[in-house]
Motif scaffolding. Structure first.
Motif, PDB file in Angstrom:
ATOM      1  N   ALA A 207       0.666  -0.982   0.107  1.00 37.37           N
ATOM      2  CA  ALA A 207       0.058   0.011  -0.489  1.00 37.37           C
ATOM      3  C   ALA A 207       0.741   1.790   0.752  1.00 37.37           C
ATOM      4  CB  ALA A 207      -1.129   0.620   1.421  1.00 37.37           C
ATOM      5  N   ARG A 263      -6.732  -5.540   4.048  1.00 35.90           N
ATOM      6  CA  ARG A 263      -7.722  -5.240   3.361  1.00 35.90           C
ATOM      7  C   ARG A 263      -7.107  -3.697   5.025  1.00 35.90           C
ATOM      8  NH1 ARG A 263     -11.221  -8.303   1.159  1.00 35.90           N
ATOM      9  NH2 ARG A 263     -11.937  -8.654  -1.054  1.00 35.90           N
ATOM     10  N   SER A 268      -5.381  -3.651  -1.807  1.00 38.98           N
ATOM     11  CA  SER A 268      -6.620  -4.050  -2.107  1.00 38.98           C
ATOM     12  C   SER A 268      -6.199  -5.563  -2.048  1.00 38.98           C
ATOM     13  CB  SER A 268      -6.581  -3.819  -3.369  1.00 38.98           C
ATOM     14  OG  SER A 268      -7.223  -1.757  -3.774  1.00 38.98           O
ATOM     15  N   GLN A 270      -7.215  -9.011  -4.792  1.00 42.40           N
ATOM     16  CA  GLN A 270      -8.297  -9.534  -6.311  1.00 42.40           C
ATOM     17  C   GLN A 270      -8.967 -11.167  -5.893  1.00 42.40           C
ATOM     18  OE1 GLN A 270      -6.428  -8.035  -9.696  1.00 42.40           O
ATOM     19  NE2 GLN A 270      -6.057  -5.752  -8.719  1.00 42.40           N
ATOM     20  N   PRO A 327      -3.547  -0.146  -4.129  1.00 38.37           N
ATOM     21  CA  PRO A 327      -5.140  -0.200  -3.559  1.00 38.37           C
ATOM     22  C   PRO A 327      -5.237   1.013  -5.197  1.00 38.37           C
ATOM     23  CG  PRO A 327      -4.614   0.824  -2.012  1.00 38.37           C
ATOM     24  CD  PRO A 327      -3.238   0.409  -2.502  1.00 38.37           C
TER      25      PRO A 327
END
Length: 338
Positions: A207, A263, A268, A270, A327
């Protein structure tokens, strides 16, 4: 003072000790070992993941240099296949990447060095020791070997499983994490604290510094109750509570918990999605067909390997792919909406 091996030992501590002993003494991989992982089944697996990393690097803005790290790289087979495909199809990425391996077994480090040679920049004991900067991190069948705790609902209370004399004992749970209130009596809840910690560390890093982490492992897409502790030896089932080091001990990965930890750290996520779907979208079948045309004698083996990795009745459904990423990145290959 009783010996630590004989005194009741919390399951995760027993599992950590057994796993360390196992990888220090045994050769786990291949037909002569205890199990066969995807990179050992077909070179197409590592090649597809290498090219996946190349596309991810493009999406990251082509950082140079970029750390490419593998967690628990076994004999180095996956990285070797990935680097070969990258060198051929994405030479700019190959020039920019620096290979780092997270491996605690001295014996496996020797095997990795023999296979990969000067391609490896450094080895590390822990993911937190990786050098700073943008990174692409891959872990194949890594999380399943991390030690778990097991809690059992008994009436209105949770008990924790310990190991003593090759069998389970239950003791009152003292420092248990928050556990579901809807569990029925006798329900087993597994908690993998090291896996959640890795997801948190990696999520925070990605991040803030950029990059992606790709995990392929087995387990349900959502958390749930159940005892998934298992062991393998000589390609068959074994007693997970047997002598430490005699078998490979694993447990299903709680992908929902991994995703939540990542998170919470700012990354993020997927996926997860079935491995068969993921590899199919990456072109595993096309690569297997190409290998079959190039190796007519081994054609059946190449095609059967692709089927083994993707078919729902084999590894295609139980195994999942999960991506942790910055993200700002778009959906990466395999994780696009159909």
């Amino acid at each position: 003072m009783p010996d630590a091996a004989q005194a009741p030992e919390r399951l995760d501590r027993f599992m950590a000790r057994a796993t360390a002993a196992y990888y220090a003494r045994r050769e786990p991989f291949g037909t002569g070992g205890d199990f066969t992982t995807a990179p050992e089944i077909t070179q197409a697996f590592g090649e597809c993941l290498g090219l996946w990393a190349a596309v991810a690097w493009e999406a990251m803005g082509r950082p140079d240099p970029v750390v490419v790290a593998e967690l628990g790289p076994g004999r180095g087979t996956l990285m070797d296949d990935a680097l070969r495909a990258i060198a051929e199809m994405a030479p700019a990425f190959r020039a920019a990447l620096r290979v780092h391996l997270v491996e605690i077994s001295p014996r496996l480090r020797e095997a990795q060095a023999a296979r990969l040679g000067p391609a490896v920049a450094a080895w590390h004991d822990d993911i937190a020791a990786l050098p700073p900067g943008p990174a692409i991190v891959i872990g194949n069948e890594f999380l399943d070997a991390l030690p778990i705790r097991q809690f059992v609902r008994r009436g209105c209370a949770w008990m924790e499983r310990f190991v003593a004399g090759g069998a389970f004992e239950e003791h009152p749970a003292i420092d248990a994490p928050p556990l579901p209130e809807d569990a029925e009596d006798g329900a087993v809840q597994e908690v993998n604290e090291p896996a959640r910690a890795i997801a948190a560390v990696l999520g925070a890093r990605l991040a803030t510094q950029g990059g992606v982490g790709l995990f392929l492992d087995y387990g349900p897409g959502e958390g749930g109750f159940g005892d998934s502790l298992q062991a393998m030896a000589a390609h068959g089932t074994a007693d997970p509570l047997g002598p430490p080091g005699a078998a490979d001990i694993t447990a299903h990965v709680d992908f929902a918990a991994i995703a939540a930890a990542a998170r919470a750290a700012g990354a993020s996520v997927q996926g997860p999605l079935p491995q068969g779907v993921f590899l199919g979208r990456l072109g595993l079948f096309s690569r297997a067909a190409m290998l079959a045309r190039m190796d007519l004698r081994g054609a059946t083996r190449h095609l059967a390997a692709a089927q083994r990795l993707t078919a729902p009745e084999h590894m295609g459904r139980l195994f999942k792919a999960l991506c942790i990423c910055h993200p700002g990145l778009p959906p990466l290959p395999g994780f696009e909406e159909p």
